[in-house]
Write an enzyme that holds these catalytic residues in place. Structure first.
Site, PDB file in Angstrom:
ATOM      1  N   HIS A  78       0.846  -1.196   0.000  1.00 17.87           N
ATOM      2  CA  HIS A  78       0.000   0.000   0.000  1.00 17.87           C
ATOM      3  C   HIS A  78       0.880   1.245   0.000  1.00 17.87           C
ATOM      4  CE1 HIS A  78      -2.971   2.976   1.266  1.00 17.87           C
ATOM      5  NE2 HIS A  78      -3.898   2.129   0.847  1.00 17.87           N
ATOM      6  N   GLU A 129      -3.915   1.731  -7.337  1.00 18.18           N
ATOM      7  CA  GLU A 129      -4.305   2.866  -6.508  1.00 18.18           C
ATOM      8  C   GLU A 129      -3.430   4.074  -6.833  1.00 18.18           C
ATOM      9  OE1 GLU A 129      -6.318   1.723  -2.469  1.00 18.18           O
ATOM     10  OE2 GLU A 129      -4.172   1.427  -2.338  1.00 18.18           O
TER      11      GLU A 129
END
EC number: 5.3.1.1
Length: 243
Positions: free
Chosen positions: A96, A165
């Site tokens: 992430h 993302e």
């Protein structure tokens, strides 16, 4: 056929008591959700066992927010695959943008984490994406391709989820245009060379844009941050209807 994965990443939110309340609202709202999608929640480590307890017998699957590449040892603050499996965890988010940014995680470290997850029958959700600065310099595709090639090395694409993302869209309210997100997801699929690879989009996903996003040909789910903290809003996302 690619089965979409709708995942909520709670990040550093939700106590055990809040988790119970959240699930009490959420579960009735997904009683008629179609079986053609996976529903996944990634709570903080402290709430994993609570989520497993409250969600027992439901269709909610559990993800961790990270996983270490070693099975045990002097790794303060880390958690092993076996520890996660003991609580019924099925997925593990790795790479992430926040640990990449705050803890300087490299693509090599992310690959170690993802390999460890697969070796212990967890499904890694490997996050990739460019910053606003990289995008403005025209480097987005190069950056994402490097993350994909180095981060996914040696992984089985049949037991893997990739989450695109764009960093500039995470928690900012800015959403990548659906067509552009779809184009990047298609590029990732072509780089990996696996037509069955599950690819999510993440970045300011909300009830207002979920139907359009899920109507895209190369988007196989979403990784939701802030909007997943509202059980009613996340239920609307889980119950998407392709736009």
């Amino acid at each position: 056929m690619r089965k979409p994965v709708i995942a909520g990443n709670w990040k550093m939110h939700m106590t055990c008591a809040q988790t119970r309340d959240w699930m009490g609202t959420f579960l009735p709202l997904i009683s008629e959700t179609p079986d053609d999608r996976h529903l996944v929640i990634a709570p903080p480590f402290t709430a994993i066992s609570t989520l497993a307890d409250v969600g027992a017998g439901s269709r909610v699957e559990i993800s961790s927010q990270n996983v270490h590449w070693e099975g045990h040892g002097a790794y303060t603050g880390e958690i092993s695959p076996a520890m996660l499996q003991e609580h019924g965890v099925r997925y593990a988010i790795v790479g992430h943008s926040e640990p990449r940014k705050y803890f300087s995680e490299s693509d090599e470290q992310i690959n170690h984490r993802a390999r460890s997850a697969q070796a212990h029958d967890l499904i890694p959700i490997v996050c990739v994406g460019e910053s606003d600065e990289q995008r403005s310099r025209g480097e987005a595709e190069r950056v994402i391709r490097r993350q994909v090639e180095q981060g996914l090395e040696g992984l089985d694409p049949q037991r893997l989820v990739v989450a695109y993302e764009p960093i500039w869209a995470i928690g900012t309210g800015k959403t990548c245009e659906s067509a552009e997100a779809n184009r990047i997801c298609g590029l990732i699929r072509s780089w990996v060379g696996s037509p069955d690879l599950i690819i999510q989009y993440g970045g300011s996903v909300k009830p207002a844009n979920i139907d359009e996003l899920m109507g895209m040909s190369d988007i196989d789910g979403v990784l939701v941050g802030g909007a997943s903290l509202d059980p009613e809003g996340f239920a609307r996302i889980a119950n998407y209807k392709k736009g």
